[in-house]
Design a protein around this motif. Structure first.
Motif, short mmCIF file in Angstrom:
data_model
loop_
_atom_site.label_atom_id
_atom_site.label_comp_id
_atom_site.label_asym_id
_atom_site.label_seq_id
_atom_site.Cartn_x
_atom_site.Cartn_y
_atom_site.Cartn_z
N VAL A 91 0.86 -1.19 0.00
CA VAL A 91 0.00 0.00 0.00
C VAL A 91 0.89 1.24 0.00
CG1 VAL A 91 -1.74 1.31 1.28
CG2 VAL A 91 -1.86 -1.20 1.18
N VAL A 92 0.58 2.16 -0.89
CA VAL A 92 1.37 3.40 -1.02
C VAL A 92 0.44 4.60 -0.83
CG1 VAL A 92 2.86 4.77 -2.54
CG2 VAL A 92 2.91 2.26 -2.67
N THR A 93 0.92 5.59 -0.11
CA THR A 93 0.16 6.83 0.05
C THR A 93 1.14 7.99 0.07
OG1 THR A 93 -1.57 7.97 1.32
CG2 THR A 93 0.13 6.79 2.58
N ASP A 94 0.62 9.22 0.08
CA ASP A 94 1.48 10.39 0.11
C ASP A 94 0.88 11.42 1.06
OD1 ASP A 94 -0.68 11.19 -1.75
OD2 ASP A 94 0.56 12.97 -2.02
N VAL A 95 1.59 12.53 1.25
CA VAL A 95 1.10 13.60 2.13
C VAL A 95 1.10 14.94 1.41
CG1 VAL A 95 1.86 12.39 4.22
CG2 VAL A 95 3.41 14.04 3.11
N GLY A 96 1.09 14.92 0.08
CA GLY A 96 1.20 16.13 -0.70
C GLY A 96 0.03 17.09 -0.54
N SER A 97 0.34 18.40 -0.59
CA SER A 97 -0.68 19.43 -0.40
C SER A 97 -1.53 19.67 -1.64
CB SER A 97 -0.02 20.75 0.00
OG SER A 97 0.66 20.61 1.22
N VAL A 98 -1.14 19.10 -2.77
CA VAL A 98 -1.92 19.17 -4.01
C VAL A 98 -2.12 17.74 -4.48
CG1 VAL A 98 -2.02 20.08 -6.36
CG2 VAL A 98 -0.88 21.40 -4.57
N LYS A 99 -3.30 17.40 -4.93
CA LYS A 99 -3.60 16.02 -5.24
C LYS A 99 -3.67 15.70 -6.73
CE LYS A 99 -2.91 14.01 -2.69
NZ LYS A 99 -1.82 14.52 -1.83
#
Length: 286
Positions: A91-99
């Motif tokens: 499982v991969v996720t991110d924390v970026g402020s723009v999606k």
């Protein structure tokens, strides 16, 4: 519980997530990935990670969950480099402020692993960065927005949702485009305005005198101008269209206020200020 978590980028957000999961007992082993040797040393010394690698392949080995906590401009390259090292089902996720930009990059680079990529954005942060800024309570009672993809399997979304709830966050799900539109107004525009105001006053000269006479309101409003300029450059460019649209609307609003002041239109000033006060007071107690 996440057996092995890999965090790519050990700064404020990645480091805080690691500390929070450790404190809550929500993770077995945390492996970090950092190319900066100073950050690697700090992350280990502060007990943020159990192990840290400068090799992406080594960091990703046998990871159950991977979190990208890097600047937006680094996302696509990282997706490309990690694609061949991910075991199917990680499982991969991110924390970026723009999606939207992150989703586009992931779809272009992750291949079949896109099924397990769940975009995310914790609405929490500070003006400081680096491993030393990390804190275990950063996300407690804060919102985390997930923007699941049509390709996602339900189990991947469930894992990411559970991870954020484990650290005390409130999880909200919406579309990437809606997220970017809302954050342009509530986060991205305010940062731009803070930078612009401080830059304007600095360019007027007599900087020391200006800050000497500034009260708490100026300090509070300008606080976000202490944020990382590179991070916010990336955010502005990645969310270009929604932000430009709001900047045009804000320019028009400033013009209305300027006209009211120019022509001593007391009623218009009171109308604008009263409407804004009512909206703000309805949502915040202080």
């Amino acid at each position: 519980m996440i057996r092995r978590l890999c965090i790519l980028g050990i700064g404020l957000i990645g480091g805080s997530l690691a500390l929070a999961l450790k404190q809550s007992g929500g993770v077995g082993e945390i492996v970090g990935y950092e190319q900066d040797s100073v950050r690697r040393s700090k992350a280990l010394a502060l007990g943020i990670v159990d192990r840290i690698e400068s090799s992406l392949e080594e960091a990703l080995k046998d990871a159950d969950v991977v979190v990208l906590a890097v600047p937006l401009s680094a996302m696509e390259v990282l997706f490309q480099e990690m694609a061949s090292s991910l075991k199917l089902g990680t499982v991969v996720t991110d924390v970026g402020s723009v999606k939207d930009s992150v989703v586009t990059a992931a779809r272009a680079r992750l291949g079949d692993n896109i099924t397990y990529f769940v975009p995310g954005h914790p609405i929490a942060g500070a003006e400081k960065n680096g491993p030393e800024a990390a804190t275990a309570d950063l996300f407690f009672l804060h919102k985390v927005i997930l923007t699941p993809l049509s390709e996602n399997c339900a189990s991947a979304v469930k894992v990411v949702r559970a991870m954020w709830r484990q650290v005390g966050a409130e999880v909200i799900e919406t579309s990437a485009s809606y997220h970017d539109k809302m954050l342009a107004g509530t986060s991205h525009l305010p940062h731009v305005l803070a930078y612009a105001l401080v830059d304007l006053l600095t360019n007027l000269g007599e900087t020391q005198e200006i800050f000497q006479f500034a009260a708490g309101g100026f300090r509070d409003f300008s606080r976000t101008a202490s944020s990382d300029p590179i991070v916010w450059r990336d955010i502005c460019l990645a969310n270009r269209e929604p932000l430009l649209d709001l900047l045009e609307q804000f320019r028009a609003e400033l013009h209305r206020i300027s006209e009211a002041i120019l022509y001593s239109d007391e009623a218009k000033l009171v109308e604008i200020f009263t409407r804004a006060k009512a909206a703000r007071d309805a949502h915040y107690k202080v």
